[in-house]
Design an enzyme around this catalytic site. Structure first.
Site, mmCIF file in Angstrom:
data_model
loop_
_atom_site.group_PDB
_atom_site.id
_atom_site.type_symbol
_atom_site.label_atom_id
_atom_site.label_comp_id
_atom_site.label_asym_id
_atom_site.label_seq_id
_atom_site.Cartn_x
_atom_site.Cartn_y
_atom_site.Cartn_z
ATOM 1 N N MET A 23 -11.381 -5.831 5.917
ATOM 2 C CA MET A 23 -10.518 -4.862 6.606
ATOM 3 C C MET A 23 -10.162 -5.406 7.992
ATOM 4 O O MET A 23 -11.044 -5.858 8.729
ATOM 5 C CB MET A 23 -11.223 -3.514 6.761
ATOM 6 N N HIS A 75 -1.229 -1.602 -4.056
ATOM 7 C CA HIS A 75 -2.486 -1.237 -3.415
ATOM 8 C C HIS A 75 -2.559 0.287 -3.319
ATOM 9 O O HIS A 75 -1.674 0.926 -2.744
ATOM 10 C CB HIS A 75 -2.539 -1.880 -2.031
ATOM 11 N N ASP A 107 -4.796 3.416 -2.091
ATOM 12 C CA ASP A 107 -5.890 3.781 -1.186
ATOM 13 C C ASP A 107 -6.431 5.160 -1.507
ATOM 14 O O ASP A 107 -5.748 6.170 -1.285
ATOM 15 C CB ASP A 107 -5.377 3.789 0.260
ATOM 16 N N SER A 136 0.833 -1.207 0.000
ATOM 17 C CA SER A 136 0.000 0.000 0.000
ATOM 18 C C SER A 136 0.863 1.250 0.000
ATOM 19 O O SER A 136 1.589 1.527 0.960
ATOM 20 C CB SER A 136 -0.911 0.011 1.237
ATOM 21 N N ASP A 181 -6.392 -6.281 4.837
ATOM 22 C CA ASP A 181 -5.763 -4.962 4.762
ATOM 23 C C ASP A 181 -5.820 -4.287 6.124
ATOM 24 O O ASP A 181 -6.905 -4.068 6.672
ATOM 25 C CB ASP A 181 -6.535 -4.144 3.714
ATOM 26 N N MET A 213 -12.156 4.164 -0.708
ATOM 27 C CA MET A 213 -12.884 4.417 0.542
ATOM 28 C C MET A 213 -13.645 5.715 0.335
ATOM 29 O O MET A 213 -13.271 6.781 0.846
ATOM 30 C CB MET A 213 -11.892 4.510 1.702
ATOM 31 N N MET A 240 -9.107 7.967 -0.531
ATOM 32 C CA MET A 240 -9.959 8.364 0.603
ATOM 33 C C MET A 240 -10.570 9.730 0.321
ATOM 34 O O MET A 240 -9.870 10.636 -0.129
ATOM 35 C CB MET A 240 -9.126 8.446 1.877
ATOM 36 N N HIS A 275 -8.235 0.591 -3.923
ATOM 37 C CA HIS A 275 -9.190 0.454 -2.812
ATOM 38 C C HIS A 275 -9.842 1.806 -2.607
ATOM 39 O O HIS A 275 -9.197 2.736 -2.105
ATOM 40 C CB HIS A 275 -8.392 -0.009 -1.577
HETATM 41 C C1 DX5 Z 1 -6.331 1.871 5.584
HETATM 42 C C2 DX5 Z 1 -5.850 1.455 4.206
HETATM 43 C C3 DX5 Z 1 -4.748 0.479 4.244
HETATM 44 C C4 DX5 Z 1 -3.467 1.000 4.863
HETATM 45 C C5 DX5 Z 1 -2.644 -0.159 5.352
HETATM 46 O O1 DX5 Z 1 -7.515 2.569 5.475
HETATM 47 O O2 DX5 Z 1 -6.919 0.845 3.492
HETATM 48 O O3 DX5 Z 1 -4.492 -0.035 2.938
HETATM 49 O O4 DX5 Z 1 -2.720 1.745 3.950
HETATM 50 O O5 DX5 Z 1 -1.550 0.310 6.039
HETATM 51 P P1 DX5 Z 1 -0.773 -0.559 7.139
HETATM 52 O O6 DX5 Z 1 -0.305 -1.812 6.441
HETATM 53 O O7 DX5 Z 1 0.313 0.338 7.580
HETATM 54 O O8 DX5 Z 1 -1.767 -0.892 8.219
HETATM 55 ZN ZN ZN Z 2 -6.439 -0.236 1.631
#
Ligand code: DX5
Ligand code: ZN
Length: 221
Positions: free
Chosen positions: A136, A32, A34, A7, A174, A67, A36, A65
């Site tokens: 998650m 990955h 993310d 990620s 994740d 969110m 947001m 991903h």
């Molecule tokens: C959290 C993200 C994850 C995050 C994981 O909302 O979806 O993908 O980046 O990070 P680590 O591996 O540091 O928990």
């Molecule tokens: Zn993620």
């Protein structure tokens, strides 16, 4: 087959390209990404221009991903800017089946994610439709949190359902995955492992190699 999906949320954005190349060279097959929106989760990360820019430089599989609220509004756009897979949140989608259809129609694989408090039963009706379910293991919104152990029961339960029904659905996990707990996560039945801090904090190549070693040891379902 077990897959590692680093990620980039935990990466150093000044040298993002180098870090991605290093992770890929050491054996990571997915990236990955993310996204947001500051609404579905409190944080805002990055969006389409960043993904499109990276897409111009690397052929690694983009595991995006999202969110975000109302994922159906943007699902196809994420595919157009380079996503190979779009995973949206069940809790954020008014019509999950329709959102899956939009992603597929745009030419990518589709995944559905559930937060720690959402039961596996909620995603069960969509198992025939999706390529992947993301369980998650932390509350989405921030990297660097600790894995919530009870979420692994959901992974076990989902692996059982997928096996019972003879489906080829990938199970992704994740949040809070490290080289110390990854074997337990694989043993619970996950086969696509996201890791942010455990990859990008410290030596990226060495971190990926350590995690890939665990992935190759056959702890998986
Ligand atoms: C959290 C993200 C994850 C995050 C994981 O909302 O979806 O993908 O980046 O990070 P680590 O591996 O540091 O928990
Ligand atoms: Zn993620």
């Amino acid at each position: 087959m077990n897959i590692l999906s680093p990620s980039i949320l935990a990466a150093d954005f000044w040298s993002l390209g180098d870090q991605i190349r290093e992770a890929q060279k050491a054996g990571a097959e997915y990236l990955h990404i993310d996204v947001m929106d500051g609404l579905f989760v409190p944080s805002i990360s990055f969006g389409m221009p960043v993904i499109a820019s990276l897409r111009g430089q690397t052929d690694i599989f983009f595991d995006v991903h999202i969110m975000i609220q109302e994922p159906e509004r943007y699902a196809a756009q994420f595919v157009r800017c380079g996503a190979d897979m779009v995973t949206f949140h069940l809790e954020a989608a008014a019509q999950p089946a329709e959102t899956v259809r939009l992603v597929r129609q745009a030419g990518a694989r589709a995944g559905i994610s559930i937060k720690p408090d959402t039961p596996v039963e909620a995603v069960e009706p969509y198992l025939d439709l999706v390529d992947m379910v993301l369980i998650m293991t932390v509350e989405p919104g921030f990297g660097g949190q600790k894995l919530i152990p009870v979420c692994l029961d959901k992974v076990r339960r989902l692996r059982g359902l997928v096996r019972e029904r003879g489906l080829a659905v990938d199970i992704q996990v994740d949040g809070g995955i490290t080289r110390d707990n990854v074997r337990e996560v694989l043993a619970a039945g996950a086969n696509v492992i996201v890791a942010g801090s455990a990859v990008f904090k410290g030596n990226v190549g060495e971190n990926v190699r350590e995690l890939m070693k665990a992935l190759g040891e056959g702890h998986g379902a």
